[in-house]
Write an enzyme that holds these catalytic residues in place. Structure first.
Site, PDB file in Angstrom:
ATOM      1  N   ASN A   1       3.037   0.597  13.633  1.00  0.00           N
ATOM      2  CA  ASN A   1       2.633   1.098  12.315  1.00  0.00           C
ATOM      3  C   ASN A   1       3.754   1.058  11.281  1.00  0.00           C
ATOM      4  O   ASN A   1       3.534   1.373  10.115  1.00  0.00           O
ATOM      5  CB  ASN A   1       2.063   2.515  12.431  1.00  0.00           C
TER       6      ASN A   1
ATOM      7  N   CYS B   1     -10.036  -1.248  14.062  1.00  0.00           N
ATOM      8  CA  CYS B   1     -10.732  -0.225  14.875  1.00  0.00           C
ATOM      9  C   CYS B   1     -11.883   0.381  14.071  1.00  0.00           C
ATOM     10  O   CYS B   1     -11.771   0.569  12.876  1.00  0.00           O
ATOM     11  CB  CYS B   1      -9.819   0.948  15.245  1.00  0.00           C
TER      12      CYS B   1
ATOM     13  N   VAL C   1     -10.850   1.210   1.400  1.00  0.00           N
ATOM     14  CA  VAL C   1      -9.668   0.699   0.698  1.00  0.00           C
ATOM     15  C   VAL C   1      -9.587   1.241  -0.733  1.00  0.00           C
ATOM     16  O   VAL C   1      -8.706   0.856  -1.485  1.00  0.00           O
ATOM     17  CB  VAL C   1      -9.644  -0.851   0.675  1.00  0.00           C
TER      18      VAL C   1
ATOM     19  N   LYS D   1      -6.180  11.976  -1.650  1.00  0.00           N
ATOM     20  CA  LYS D   1      -5.928  12.538  -0.329  1.00  0.00           C
ATOM     21  C   LYS D   1      -4.781  11.784   0.310  1.00  0.00           C
ATOM     22  O   LYS D   1      -4.433  10.683  -0.119  1.00  0.00           O
ATOM     23  CB  LYS D   1      -7.183  12.536   0.534  1.00  0.00           C
ATOM     24  N   VAL D   2      -4.185  12.406   1.304  1.00  0.00           N
ATOM     25  CA  VAL D   2      -3.013  11.800   1.932  1.00  0.00           C
ATOM     26  C   VAL D   2      -3.452  10.553   2.682  1.00  0.00           C
ATOM     27  O   VAL D   2      -4.316  10.615   3.549  1.00  0.00           O
ATOM     28  CB  VAL D   2      -2.342  12.787   2.916  1.00  0.00           C
TER      29      VAL D   2
ATOM     30  N   VAL E   1      -1.705   7.072   4.524  1.00  0.00           N
ATOM     31  CA  VAL E   1      -0.542   6.260   4.875  1.00  0.00           C
ATOM     32  C   VAL E   1      -0.692   4.869   4.268  1.00  0.00           C
ATOM     33  O   VAL E   1       0.210   4.349   3.614  1.00  0.00           O
ATOM     34  CB  VAL E   1      -0.392   6.151   6.410  1.00  0.00           C
TER      35      VAL E   1
ATOM     36  N   ASP F   1      -3.163  10.067  16.315  1.00  0.00           N
ATOM     37  CA  ASP F   1      -3.018   8.988  17.295  1.00  0.00           C
ATOM     38  C   ASP F   1      -2.585   9.484  18.676  1.00  0.00           C
ATOM     39  O   ASP F   1      -2.507   8.698  19.617  1.00  0.00           O
ATOM     40  CB  ASP F   1      -2.033   7.927  16.793  1.00  0.00           C
TER      41      ASP F   1
ATOM     42  N   VAL G   1      -8.409  14.491  10.931  1.00  0.00           N
ATOM     43  CA  VAL G   1      -7.987  13.309  10.172  1.00  0.00           C
ATOM     44  C   VAL G   1      -9.089  12.254  10.094  1.00  0.00           C
ATOM     45  O   VAL G   1      -9.427  11.772   9.017  1.00  0.00           O
ATOM     46  CB  VAL G   1      -6.692  12.710  10.771  1.00  0.00           C
TER      47      VAL G   1
END
Length: 419
Positions: A23, A115, A122, A160-161, A163, A305, A327
């Site tokens: 990641n 996944c 997006v 929102k958070v 990554v 994860d 999450v």
């Protein structure tokens, strides 16, 4: 399709060398598109998603070579479209969009695959790029971004958070005119690693690892050499493997400070844990783990994860443990599979209630996503009899040679080639 055949039960003990973080490696590979000079990226794991990313960079016109390290020369990039045939297998491809539009004023990426865990749209990538001045169109299944001249720095507050979107905005902002501030930014170690890579190339970034990242745009990025940080999820997975089998393990090439929440829960479960600068050891002294309560949330809280692995730990632990997933929705697909092996669990909305049993028994099970499938393989290592794990292409997307590493710890596991 390949399968794993696992014979149990075994106690896992020994040493394992942790690979580079998938990641972090993926966003760093795509961020290399911003560089006008060659870059060398070390400690890149050998994974399907990495191969796909390298293939995609080549199709865009970058020179990509792998000999231990990955070498990328993006000085001759002349194609600005990431096609469906590569993107469909991997959602990380969206990370090509920010660098392409920031450096070349245009980019298009087919809508992604990967996944199938719940909603991972997006949208946040798109709104972020729009706030930096890009024009975005969705046409024929492609996200198309363009800008006249350079992107412009902006003050962006993330809804929102995320990554993924934090990476996109941060990468694009490195070449924007002026200063960009990202509020409610993701704080994951892999974000910090990507930022540090960009800084190596000459970007001006501050605040990575906090929820407020500041990027001062520069005119160009050069080359450099960078080493990807160790994979904290792989590390956690092997620590759990030792814990559930009442064994002991030493993880080398690890980074303990990225795993605080996980190590705390393993200690609660009764594990004896020691850490050094680049290693972590765990010893159960032959004891069965105790059930723990876990709630996933964005970093620095407990990582989603690692949720499937801790679900398994609770299912063979003493007592009852609650695991709450905040999450991703739809991320308990491993639970019915583990139930086939004799686990006792109920799912109530976003919580799984785990009643520990003394032993599991081997069964035929099916991998559904990357981390869930790892937990099924670990379950096979400690179950009585033979476990067949089907659809393990999910595992190959995120773990480098998991069967070799488990075998070195004493597991009886083999890959059965599919038709």
């Amino acid at each position: 399709m390949d399968k794993f055949r696992v014979q149990g039960p075994t106690t896992l003990q020994g040493e394992v060398t942790i690979s580079g973080a998938k990641n972090a490696a993926l966003p760093i590979l795509f961020a290399a598109l911003l560089a006008e000079e060659p870059v060398e990226i070390q400690n890149v794991p050998k994974l399907k998603d990495v191969d796909t990313s390298m293939k995609l960079l080549s199709q865009l016109g970058a020179k990509v070579e792998r000999n231990g390290s990955v070498h990328i020369d993006a000085s001759q990039v002349n194609v600005f479209c990431a096609p469906y045939d590569l993107v469909k297998t991997m959602r990380a491809s969206i990370w090509a969009l920010g660098p392409l539009v920031a450096r070349f004023g245009q980019g298009q990426v087919s809508l992604p695959g990967g996944c199938t865990i719940g909603a991972r749209p997006v949208d946040l990538h798109i709104t972020g790029l729009e706030q930096l001045g890009a024009t975005i169109k969705l046409e024929e299944g492609y996200v198309k971004a363009s800008v006249e001249g350079r992107l412009k720095g902006a003050h962006i507050v993330m809804d929102k958070v995320s990554v993924g979107a934090t990476v996109t905005i941060m990468c694009a902002a490195t070449l924007a005119e002026g200063t960009t501030i990202i509020e409610n930014a993701a704080r994951e170690p892999e974000i910090v690693d990507t930022a540090n890579f960009l800084v190596t190339l000459g970007a001006k970034i501050a605040g990575q690892g906090t929820d407020r990242i500041t990027i001062e745009g520069v005119e160009r990025l050069g080359g450099g050499v960078y080493r990807v940080l160790p994979d904290r999820i792989e590390t956690g997975t092997f620590l759990v493997a030792a814990a559930i089998s009442r064994g002991k393990i030493l993880c080398r090439n690890a980074q303990p400070d990225t795993l605080d929440a996980v190590l705390a829960k393993l200690r609660d479960a009764g594990a004896d844990i020691e850490v050094g600068e680049d290693w972590i050891s765990l010893d159960m002294h032959g004891k069965r783990p105790k059930a723990v309560n876990v709630r996933t949330a964005p970093h620095p809280a407990f990582p989603t994860d690692m949720q499937a692995q801790f679900t398994l730990l609770n299912l063979v632990a003493q007592g009852t443990g609650f695991i709450t997933e905040t999450v991703f929705e739809n991320r308990f697909m491993h639970v019915p599979e583990l139930s086939r092996m004799g686990a006792r669990a109920e799912i109530e909305s976003n919580t799984v209630i785990c009643h520990g049993v003394e032993t599991l028994s081997g069964a035929q099970v099916m991998a559904t996503d990357l981390r869930a499938s790892a937990s099924l393989v670990l379950a096979g290592c400690i179950a009585e009899g033979t476990t067949i794990v089907d659809r393990i292409y999910h595992i190959d997307r995120g773990y480098e040679r998991i069967e070799d590493k488990l075998r070195a710890l004493g597991a009886n596991i083999e890959r059965v080639k599919g038709e």
